[in-house]
Design a protein around this motif. Structure first.
Motif, short mmCIF file in Angstrom:
data_model
loop_
_atom_site.label_atom_id
_atom_site.label_comp_id
_atom_site.label_asym_id
_atom_site.label_seq_id
_atom_site.Cartn_x
_atom_site.Cartn_y
_atom_site.Cartn_z
N ARG A 299 0.85 -1.19 0.00
CA ARG A 299 0.00 0.00 0.00
C ARG A 299 0.89 1.24 0.00
NH1 ARG A 299 -5.40 0.45 3.07
NH2 ARG A 299 -5.89 2.67 3.06
N ARG A 300 0.58 2.20 -0.88
CA ARG A 300 1.30 3.47 -0.93
C ARG A 300 0.40 4.55 -0.34
NH1 ARG A 300 3.60 3.18 -7.12
NH2 ARG A 300 5.43 1.85 -6.71
N PRO A 301 0.66 5.00 0.88
CA PRO A 301 -0.20 6.01 1.50
C PRO A 301 -0.12 7.34 0.77
CG PRO A 301 1.15 4.88 3.14
CD PRO A 301 1.71 4.52 1.79
N ASN B 160 -0.60 8.48 -2.13
CA ASN B 160 0.30 8.39 -3.28
C ASN B 160 -0.22 9.11 -4.52
OD1 ASN B 160 2.70 7.06 -4.59
ND2 ASN B 160 1.07 6.22 -5.88
N ASP C 270 -4.74 6.70 -1.11
CA ASP C 270 -3.84 5.56 -0.97
C ASP C 270 -4.04 4.62 -2.15
OD1 ASP C 270 -3.41 6.76 1.45
OD2 ASP C 270 -3.95 5.01 2.66
#
Length: 214
Positions: free
Chosen positions: A151-153, A155, A164
């Motif tokens: 997961r890319r917070p 992003n 996200d």
């Protein structure tokens, strides 16, 4: 025609697809996690359809498949594939008309594209991502065999907010395992030879993800 399944034909876009394309991409729920803003005018759809029709699935960059229902010949969605420069990796996304969701068409179309990418074209990896709030997309990706890779917070900046992203990947080795025949003993309530919920033959929307005009 480029690909087909029992119920679907995946083909090039045509000029007469523009009205149906504009209709399903104008639905607020379809556009909610996508890069475009609803509504989509027929004029904009016509320009996109023209761009899609000129694509080459064998060249790096995005190619958009029109997903047509064999029964009635109507356009029900589109699948985008972005082939990497090395021609060994690709990104994938799908959009499906709201009234056609929940019937297994999304997974059927994605499985057909994955089979072509891995088994005929010899790709090593296919990736996808979706807005973390879009659990329907996440479940679909996992159902067809993708693995959640993280997961890319905050992003992606989209529609006035940071979102996200969930990252998914599928390698050729895993695809081969999913496509392998099952043991002869059937699971309770499942006919022998029918794949389980993550198998290639499992039936069943995605944000899908990022494609031209998305």
């Amino acid at each position: 025609m480029l690909l087909e399944t029992a119920r679907l034909t995946l083909r090039r876009f045509r000029a007469d697809d523009a009205p149906a394309f504009a209709t399903y991409r104008s639905d607020p729920e379809v556009a909610r996690y996508q890069g475009w803003t609803a509504p989509v005018s027929v004029e904009s759809a016509t320009a996109l359809v023209r761009e899609f029709a000129g694509g080459d699935p064998g060249q790096p960059g995005w190619f958009q498949y029109a997903v047509e229902l064999k029964d009635g010949g109507c356009l029900v969605g589109d699948v985008g594939v972005k082939l990497h420069e090395n021609r060994m990796q690709a990104e994938l996304g799908i959009t499906l008309a709201p009234e056609r969701q929940g019937r297994g068409y999304a997974a059927e179309a994605v499985n057909a594209v994955l089979q072509d990418l891995f088994e005929r074209r010899g790709l090593h990896r296919v990736s996808a991502e979706c807005d973390a709030r879009n659990q329907d997309s996440a479940r679909l990706l996992e159902r067809v065999g993708f693995q959640n890779e993280g997961r890319r917070p905050a992003n992606t900046w989209i529609k006035g907010e940071w979102t996200d992203d969930l990252l998914f990947g599928l390698l050729t080795d895993r695809w081969s395992q999913l496509a392998a025949p099952e043991p002869s003993v059937s699971a309770p309530g499942r006919p022998r030879g029918e794949a389980g919920p993550t198998g290639r033959r499992a039936g069943q929307r995605l944000r899908a993800l990022h494609g031209p005009g998305q």
